[in-house]
Design an enzyme around this catalytic site. Structure first.
Site, PDB file in Angstrom:
ATOM      1  N   ASP A 148       0.812  -1.218   0.000  1.00  0.00           N
ATOM      2  CA  ASP A 148       0.000   0.000   0.000  1.00  0.00           C
ATOM      3  C   ASP A 148       0.845   1.268   0.000  1.00  0.00           C
ATOM      4  O   ASP A 148       0.302   2.379  -0.049  1.00  0.00           O
ATOM      5  CB  ASP A 148      -0.979   0.010   1.177  1.00  0.00           C
ATOM      6  CG  ASP A 148      -0.313  -0.160   2.534  1.00  0.00           C
ATOM      7  OD1 ASP A 148       0.739  -0.817   2.605  1.00  0.00           O
ATOM      8  OD2 ASP A 148      -0.847   0.364   3.527  1.00  0.00           O
ATOM      9  N   HIS A 149       2.183   1.109  -0.005  1.00  0.00           N
ATOM     10  CA  HIS A 149       3.066   2.278  -0.027  1.00  0.00           C
ATOM     11  C   HIS A 149       3.964   2.342  -1.260  1.00  0.00           C
ATOM     12  O   HIS A 149       4.645   3.343  -1.461  1.00  0.00           O
ATOM     13  CB  HIS A 149       3.926   2.294   1.242  1.00  0.00           C
ATOM     14  CG  HIS A 149       3.119   2.511   2.480  1.00  0.00           C
ATOM     15  ND1 HIS A 149       2.976   3.738   3.084  1.00  0.00           N
ATOM     16  CD2 HIS A 149       2.383   1.640   3.214  1.00  0.00           C
ATOM     17  CE1 HIS A 149       2.195   3.615   4.148  1.00  0.00           C
ATOM     18  NE2 HIS A 149       1.813   2.357   4.245  1.00  0.00           N
ATOM     19  N   HIS A 202       8.090  -0.378  12.920  1.00  0.00           N
ATOM     20  CA  HIS A 202       7.014  -1.108  12.261  1.00  0.00           C
ATOM     21  C   HIS A 202       7.420  -2.573  12.146  1.00  0.00           C
ATOM     22  O   HIS A 202       8.505  -2.969  12.580  1.00  0.00           O
ATOM     23  CB  HIS A 202       6.752  -0.483  10.885  1.00  0.00           C
ATOM     24  CG  HIS A 202       5.510  -0.986  10.213  1.00  0.00           C
ATOM     25  ND1 HIS A 202       4.338  -1.210  10.889  1.00  0.00           N
ATOM     26  CD2 HIS A 202       5.254  -1.298   8.897  1.00  0.00           C
ATOM     27  CE1 HIS A 202       3.423  -1.636  10.037  1.00  0.00           C
ATOM     28  NE2 HIS A 202       3.951  -1.715   8.828  1.00  0.00           N
ATOM     29  N   ASP A 228       2.699   3.990   9.740  1.00  0.00           N
ATOM     30  CA  ASP A 228       3.079   2.592   9.992  1.00  0.00           C
ATOM     31  C   ASP A 228       4.163   2.482  11.054  1.00  0.00           C
ATOM     32  O   ASP A 228       5.283   2.049  10.784  1.00  0.00           O
ATOM     33  CB  ASP A 228       3.535   1.934   8.681  1.00  0.00           C
ATOM     34  CG  ASP A 228       2.405   1.817   7.675  1.00  0.00           C
ATOM     35  OD1 ASP A 228       2.004   0.686   7.376  1.00  0.00           O
ATOM     36  OD2 ASP A 228       1.917   2.866   7.211  1.00  0.00           O
ATOM     37  N   HIS A 284      -3.857   7.564   7.123  1.00  0.00           N
ATOM     38  CA  HIS A 284      -3.615   6.117   7.126  1.00  0.00           C
ATOM     39  C   HIS A 284      -4.630   5.389   8.009  1.00  0.00           C
ATOM     40  O   HIS A 284      -4.295   4.614   8.894  1.00  0.00           O
ATOM     41  CB  HIS A 284      -2.180   5.814   7.596  1.00  0.00           C
ATOM     42  CG  HIS A 284      -1.683   4.460   7.169  1.00  0.00           C
ATOM     43  ND1 HIS A 284      -1.881   3.329   7.927  1.00  0.00           N
ATOM     44  CD2 HIS A 284      -1.001   4.046   6.073  1.00  0.00           C
ATOM     45  CE1 HIS A 284      -1.338   2.286   7.320  1.00  0.00           C
ATOM     46  NE2 HIS A 284      -0.803   2.695   6.188  1.00  0.00           N
TER      47      HIS A 284
END
Length: 302
Positions: free
Chosen positions: A65-66, A138, A206, A265
């Site tokens: 997703d990044h 993370h 994150d 986010h």
């Protein structure tokens, strides 16, 4: 001045009306992007900003997703007639990651300058941007970023006249260069005041709350921070998956003495993030639940 746009606000997957979290800035004709998940191209198009001036793309980490939107974005930038090199910055392994993604984007009319980071803290100066990258906490190696635009001191015209410095030397002195005329060397410190307050934006997603975020976000004009969960009772879930709640993000903003915070986010389960904002205003007042395309132009202080 620095234009800042939060292109998307979703975590994990894009949703109808909510693109994946990505930040874009514009300064002096140069654009910078942080993260590029699926659909980032559309978010840029919806904002009406241009692809061509993107000179730097920073990645926090390599969850899909990044970064999964990178191949398409590179092709789009190439189709915009860009030929100048583009710089990519990210954790160790970026070169391998980009090579894999470029299987579907093999031909580009510009070079990629890939910078891999391994340190706890790293600094880069690119096109007027001062980029400070710092490790966060993370499930995989992940970095936050502070983007600063420094501001030089004022030029002292009266002092320059007193010293007899020719007018044609003033511009170079203002831009930090020494000037030699008729055997006399003039230096910027002769006519320049102390550096003035610049502009600073800090971005992190994150991660669990860590001291490196507080240290790097300190006194930021804008702090863009993940708020995966709005509900206080989801703190244990946030700890398990190494994310943050609104409450934890607010504490970071308070400790960092930032001017304002935009939350982003969001978990797909967080349907109405704005419903939870008033619950954290007692921790940090100047906070908003961001929406896609939210933007601001940050000006230098008088």
């Amino acid at each position: 001045m620095l234009d800042v746009c939060l292109l998307g606000t979703s975590g994990m997957l894009p949703l109808p009306g909510r693109w994946l979290t990505s930040l874009m800035t514009r300064y002096n004709g140069s654009s910078l992007l942080i993260d590029c998940g699926e659909g980032t191209q559309i978010a840029i198009k919806e904002k009406g900003w241009s692809y061509n001036p993107i000179d730097v793309i920073c990645f926090t980490h390599y969850h899909a997703d990044h970064i999964s939107g990178l191949p398409g974005l590179l092709l789009t930038i190439g189709n915009s007639d860009r030929t100048q090199p583009l710089t990519l910055i990210g954790p160790k392994g970026l070169g391998r990651m980009v090579s894999s993604l470029r299987v579907i984007a093999p031909e580009l009319p510009f070079e990629l300058n890939i910078i891999e980071m391994t340190g706890q803290q790293e600094h880069f100066s690119i096109n007027g941007y001062e980029i400070e990258a710092f490790k966060v906490n993370h499930a995989v190696t992940c970095y936050g970023y502070s983007i600063s635009i420094p501001r030089i001191g004022k030029f002292n015209v009266e002092r320059a006249k007193e010293l007899g410095i020719p007018c044609n030397a003033w511009n170079k002195l203002q831009h930090g260069s020494n000037v030699e005329i008729d055997g006399i060397t003039y230096t910027p410190d002769m006519v320049m005041g102390e550096a003035r307050k610049g502009i600073k934006v800090t971005y992190c997603t994150d991660t669990r709350p860590v001291q490196s975020i507080v240290d790097n976000a300190m006194d930021s004009d804008l702090f863009v921070c993940e708020g995966m969960y709005g509900e206080k009772e989801k703190e244990n879930k946030a700890k398990e998956y190494k994310h943050m709640t609104f409450y934890e993000a607010a504490e970071l903003a308070r400790k960092s003495k930032v001017k304002q915070m935009w939350l982003t986010h969001y978990s797909p389960s967080l349907v109405k993030p704005g419903d939870y904002i008033n619950n954290i205003k007692h921790i940090f007042e100047n906070v908003v639940a961001s929406t896609d395309g939210q933007s601001v132009t940050l000006e230098f202080e008088d």
